[in-house]
Design an enzyme around this catalytic site. Structure first.
Site, PDB file in Angstrom:
ATOM      1  N   ASN A   7      69.421  26.981  80.306  1.00 11.11           N
ATOM      2  CA  ASN A   7      68.349  27.749  79.686  1.00 11.11           C
ATOM      3  C   ASN A   7      67.749  26.861  78.598  1.00 11.11           C
ATOM      4  O   ASN A   7      68.291  26.741  77.507  1.00 11.11           O
ATOM      5  CB  ASN A   7      68.943  29.033  79.083  1.00 11.11           C
ATOM      6  CG  ASN A   7      67.882  29.917  78.462  1.00 11.11           C
ATOM      7  OD1 ASN A   7      66.709  29.546  78.409  1.00 11.11           O
ATOM      8  ND2 ASN A   7      68.290  31.080  77.990  1.00 11.11           N
ATOM      9  N   ARG A  90      66.729  28.747  84.089  1.00 12.43           N
ATOM     10  CA  ARG A  90      65.920  29.912  83.716  1.00 12.43           C
ATOM     11  C   ARG A  90      64.521  29.434  83.324  1.00 12.43           C
ATOM     12  O   ARG A  90      64.373  28.537  82.497  1.00 12.43           O
ATOM     13  CB  ARG A  90      66.552  30.616  82.523  1.00 12.43           C
ATOM     14  CG  ARG A  90      65.674  31.719  81.997  1.00 12.43           C
ATOM     15  CD  ARG A  90      66.123  32.209  80.645  1.00 12.43           C
ATOM     16  NE  ARG A  90      65.207  33.222  80.173  1.00 12.43           N
ATOM     17  CZ  ARG A  90      64.746  33.273  78.933  1.00 12.43           C
ATOM     18  NH1 ARG A  90      65.104  32.376  78.039  1.00 12.43           N
ATOM     19  NH2 ARG A  90      63.916  34.216  78.578  1.00 12.43           N
ATOM     20  N   HIS A 180      61.950  39.241  80.701  1.00 12.69           N
ATOM     21  CA  HIS A 180      63.319  39.772  80.806  1.00 12.69           C
ATOM     22  C   HIS A 180      63.622  40.244  82.227  1.00 12.69           C
ATOM     23  O   HIS A 180      64.527  41.047  82.433  1.00 12.69           O
ATOM     24  CB  HIS A 180      63.548  40.993  79.878  1.00 12.69           C
ATOM     25  CG  HIS A 180      63.614  40.682  78.426  1.00 12.69           C
ATOM     26  ND1 HIS A 180      63.143  41.555  77.468  1.00 12.69           N
ATOM     27  CD2 HIS A 180      64.112  39.611  77.771  1.00 12.69           C
ATOM     28  CE1 HIS A 180      63.343  41.031  76.277  1.00 12.69           C
ATOM     29  NE2 HIS A 180      63.921  39.855  76.413  1.00 12.69           N
ATOM     30  N   ARG A 241      58.469  40.387  66.099  1.00 14.10           N
ATOM     31  CA  ARG A 241      57.225  40.587  66.860  1.00 14.10           C
ATOM     32  C   ARG A 241      56.714  42.012  66.683  1.00 14.10           C
ATOM     33  O   ARG A 241      57.508  42.965  66.708  1.00 14.10           O
ATOM     34  CB  ARG A 241      57.470  40.324  68.353  1.00 14.10           C
ATOM     35  CG  ARG A 241      57.663  38.871  68.676  1.00 14.10           C
ATOM     36  CD  ARG A 241      58.033  38.664  70.133  1.00 14.10           C
ATOM     37  NE  ARG A 241      59.353  38.076  70.272  1.00 14.10           N
ATOM     38  CZ  ARG A 241      60.010  37.954  71.417  1.00 14.10           C
ATOM     39  NH1 ARG A 241      59.470  38.380  72.533  1.00 14.10           N
ATOM     40  NH2 ARG A 241      61.199  37.412  71.446  1.00 14.10           N
ATOM     41  N   GLU A 385      72.421  37.431  82.300  1.00 15.70           N
ATOM     42  CA  GLU A 385      71.361  36.718  83.010  1.00 15.70           C
ATOM     43  C   GLU A 385      71.875  35.433  83.655  1.00 15.70           C
ATOM     44  O   GLU A 385      71.454  35.079  84.755  1.00 15.70           O
ATOM     45  CB  GLU A 385      70.221  36.400  82.036  1.00 15.70           C
ATOM     46  CG  GLU A 385      69.463  37.656  81.630  1.00 15.70           C
ATOM     47  CD  GLU A 385      68.645  37.475  80.370  1.00 15.70           C
ATOM     48  OE1 GLU A 385      67.475  37.104  80.492  1.00 15.70           O
ATOM     49  OE2 GLU A 385      69.172  37.730  79.274  1.00 15.70           O
TER      50      GLU A 385
END
Ligand code: AMP
Length: 399
Positions: A7, A90, A180, A241, A385
């Site tokens: 990742n 990823r 996601h 965010r 993940e």
């Protein structure tokens, strides 16, 4: 069979080496501070570690270090990279080009790089890491890319289009992509298994709540809508965010502060959310602690999050014309009983009832939280993940 999952970000290279015979993790770590120094932290399943400063001018040196710690020294877990059957990467943005994992070729890397405009922070870094990986690992080791956006490619146009002139979609590819996706796919499948049902028969709202948060409506195993949009800024209030705000407020605030578009983007991505509203922290634990001590703005940020999640659950139940289960995952979803309780309170109209004591005592494990009377099941489903990327990688190279 061993699969290395990578990742990569602009300054970091997180990795896990999995033994897919039993899906166990042999080692994991992070080569970070790429371009600004260099540091490796590496840990094996039996507790051996490497923690040292290095020199990583580019992703290539970071990859070389990754190979070094895996294959040599006290914390090595393999003798040579030839023992690894494949590498799975990823990738954040696959846009409309990629709706499933695929084998890496030089052309695929170029295509990922070309999507950088749609994901400036991520896709170029992924391309750099892919090129570095190709230069460092044996040429015979296949590599696979797994996209965060791919699961959301089943959304219908009515869900992914914005009300901007159609030409902006055609020319600039402006639409909702969702993120996601690997997590939502993993947890919704794991939930169906835990419920003992075929996912094709389930309508699920999947709440991935972490530093970044998104909610996805999964109908029959397919994404039909999701809260993140063109970028991972849309939807819920997050750590730093802002989530969805009236676009006119954005142009107004930019004008008042004299911000350029880039500065406004930084403001919304890094200075807003929990941090901006509370003035306390971007971290949910700090927010919960401050709220408990009577900080009103920390309390407000928590209330805003729970309220937004409730509205998404309601609107996605409407979108799917039904709701069988709500699941919580991610750092907040798996661990914060406070957030889960705040969301599940006052949802009896939807038939949601949870066992409050069980909710309060459960953290980070697969667990059904809803009562026997609850019309909608509520679960914690830990995400993984990396494991799904490894499974996808294995499935593709076995074909
Ligand atoms: P993630 O991005 O999935 O790693 O999630 C990070 C978020 O999870 C942060 O806001 C953390 O405060 C939150 N989190 C992690 N552990 C806990 C915990 N034990 N209780 C409450 N929140 C937690």
């Amino acid at each position: 069979m061993l699969v290395l999952v990578v990742n990569a970000g602009s300054s970091s290279l997180k990795y896990q080496l999995l033994n897919m015979d039993d899906e166990s993790v042999l080692a994991k770590g992070n080569c970070d501070r790429i371009g600004i120094g260099g540091h490796v932290s590496h840990k094996t399943a039996d507790g051996r570690t490497v923690d040292e400063d290095c020199s990583f001018p580019t992703h290539t040196e970071a990859f070389q270090k990754l190979v070094e710690v895996l294959t040599t020294g006290d914390a090595a877990v393999i003798k040579s990279m030839d023992e690894i059957s494949a590498v799975g990467h990823r990738i954040v943005q696959g846009a409309e080009v990629f709706d499933r994992p695929c084998l890496v070729t030089p052309e695929i890397i170029d295509q990922i790089d070309e999507l950088r405009e749609l994901a400036p922070v991520h896709n170029h870094a992924h391309a750099l890491a892919l090129r570095a990986c190709s230069a460092v690992i044996p040429a015979t080791t296949p590599q696979v890319v797994v996209f965060d956006t791919a699961f959301h490619q089943t959304m219908p146009p009515k869900a992914y289009m914005f009300g901007l002139p159609y030409e902006d979609y055609e020319t600039y590819h402006v639409r909702k992509y969702g993120f996601h996706g690997t997590s939502h796919r993993f947890v919704s499948a794991a939930l169906a298994e835990a419920m003992g049902k075929d996912i094709k028969d389930l309508k699920i709202v999947s709440c991935h709540l972490g530093n970044g948060s998104s909610i996805t409506a999964v109908d029959g195993g397919k994404c039909v809508d999701t809260s993140m949009g063109f970028t991972p800024l849309d939807g819920l209030l997050m750590g730093t965010r802002c989530g969805a705000v009236d676009p006119s407020a954005v142009t107004y605030v930019a004008d008042k502060h004299g911000f350029t578009p880039d500065e406004m983007s930084q403001y919304m991505n890094k200075k807003s959310g929990f941090l901006g509203v509370s003035g306390v922290s971007s971290d949910n634990r700090d927010l919960t602690a401050a709220a408990a001590e009577g900080n009103d703005r920390a309390k407000l940020a928590g209330e805003m999050l729970a309220y937004e999640i409730q509205k998404y659950i309601g609107s996605y139940a409407a979108a799917m014309n039904g709701l069988d289960a709500v699941l919580f995952t991610g750092g907040i979803g798996e661990n914060s009983w406070e957030v889960r309780e705040a969301v599940c309170k006052n949802m009896s109209f939807f038939g949601i009832e949870i066992d409050e004591a069980l909710n309060r005592s459960t953290r980070g494990e697969l667990m059904k939280l809803s009562t026997a009377d609850s019309k909608v099941e509520v679960w914690i489903v830990p995400t993984n993940e990396e494991l799904l990327i490894a499974r996808d990688t294995l499935a593709l190279i076995s074909k």
